[in-house]
Design an enzyme around this catalytic site. Sequence first.
Site, PDB file in Angstrom:
ATOM      1  NE  ARG A  85      29.265 -28.140  10.872  1.00 15.13           N
ATOM      2  CZ  ARG A  85      30.000 -28.693  12.090  1.00 15.13           C
ATOM      3  NH1 ARG A  85      31.172 -27.944  12.474  1.00 15.13           N
ATOM      4  NH2 ARG A  85      29.780 -29.575  12.685  1.00 15.13           N
TER       5      ARG A  85
ATOM      6  CE  LYS B 219      28.423  -6.777  -2.045  1.00 19.47           C
ATOM      7  NZ  LYS B 219      27.940  -7.480  -0.627  1.00 19.47           N
TER       8      LYS B 219
ATOM      9  CE1 TYR C 292      26.904  -3.293   3.536  1.00 18.88           C
ATOM     10  CE2 TYR C 292      27.512  -5.058   4.886  1.00 18.88           C
ATOM     11  CZ  TYR C 292      26.451  -4.688   4.062  1.00 18.88           C
ATOM     12  OH  TYR C 292      25.528  -5.391   4.112  1.00 18.88           O
TER      13      TYR C 292
ATOM     14  CG  ASP D 195      35.443  -5.552   3.809  1.00 19.52           C
ATOM     15  OD1 ASP D 195      35.721  -5.797   2.402  1.00 19.52           O
ATOM     16  OD2 ASP D 195      34.285  -5.128   4.125  1.00 19.52           O
TER      17      ASP D 195
END
Length: 388
Positions: A55, A204, A108, A179
């Site tokens: 983590r 993506k 978005y 972004d």
Amino acid sequence: MRGFNTRAVHAGELEDPRFGNVVTPIFQTSTFVQPNSSQEPYLDHATGGPFLYTRWGNPTLQSLEEKYASLEGARHGLSFSSGMAAISAAVLSKVREGDRILSVAELYGQTFHLFSHVLPRYGVKVDFLETDELNKLEVRLKEYKLIYLESITNPLLKVTDVRGISKLASENDVPVVVDATFASPFNQRPLELGAEVVVHSATKYISGHSDVIVGVSGTNSDQTFKDLVGFRKDVGGSPDPHQAYLTLRGMKTIGLRVERQNSNAGKVATLLSQSTKVRKVHYPGLRDSPYREVAAKNLSGFGGMVSFELRDEDCTKRFLKTLTIPRSAPSLGGVESLITRPVETSHSSLTKEEREKQGISESLVRFSAGIEDPEDLLEDFQRALSSC
């Protein structure tokens, strides 16, 4: 510096001469020996010490982060369990109760929900301004703690003047988060344009194969990187090693893929712009696009996304049903072409009024160009248009 494709293949790879491995291994381990008694242990760039717990950091994650940073032109790269985890870390590590954020309005859908419904519950106010207004560079910024942009908006493909806004923000000592998912590092590197943080849904274009959910962020600021690392550790938005491995593998071909996707999207956009069945085409590479000029200043390629509005909803449904190559599915940036109606997918969480305010109609279609042969795509689109 070596070329983009050379770095995409070789940067960040963890090669151990004791094994002679060509590909970075998957370190599928949750924990590491502590204390590490090796005289020369591999070090976690997020902590500066030996690896301790996945983590916090992991060698496979680090290879992904170093490769991504090389392509982004960033001093630091960090990976996350999803694009939204990367966005949340970039924003929440910068703001506190009582702060105000200025954001581009055409967000978005999930980011819009985060900004309009979640952040206000914690005392963070978000003001929204349309891309065209932001691009005028006339807004007062001193009252804001953060500016949040999308380099190419989803789904209408408005292009934000990242360079101009970042310069204005810098003069007011306000950090900019961008972004850049729709652009990818192949078409735009916002840090070079003045942004402090860049985020991607690496699901993506960066991974490119529609088989993994992952996010990344990049920055040149040592303190910002430290804050991002701390937020990821506290909130737990780390990817697992297998996610990182798939993304690392996919990233090696990003230059080849995106170059082809840019080309295919441009050809499809041109075909659509010449059809009487299409009311409007949104693509910054078209000569009559209102964003052509700002795109030329901020992008090195116009991207693999095209959105367009057919003459009515019935025509839209027949068109989508007739297509045989693009799959009707959300997401984007993969090697296969995908097509969707934003009202059913990316912006379904918005109310009808919120969608209408953003110009998202029932007949709007969003197309993500894959790497198929352009002749096949054009023939498929022409046949589907004929069905209307």
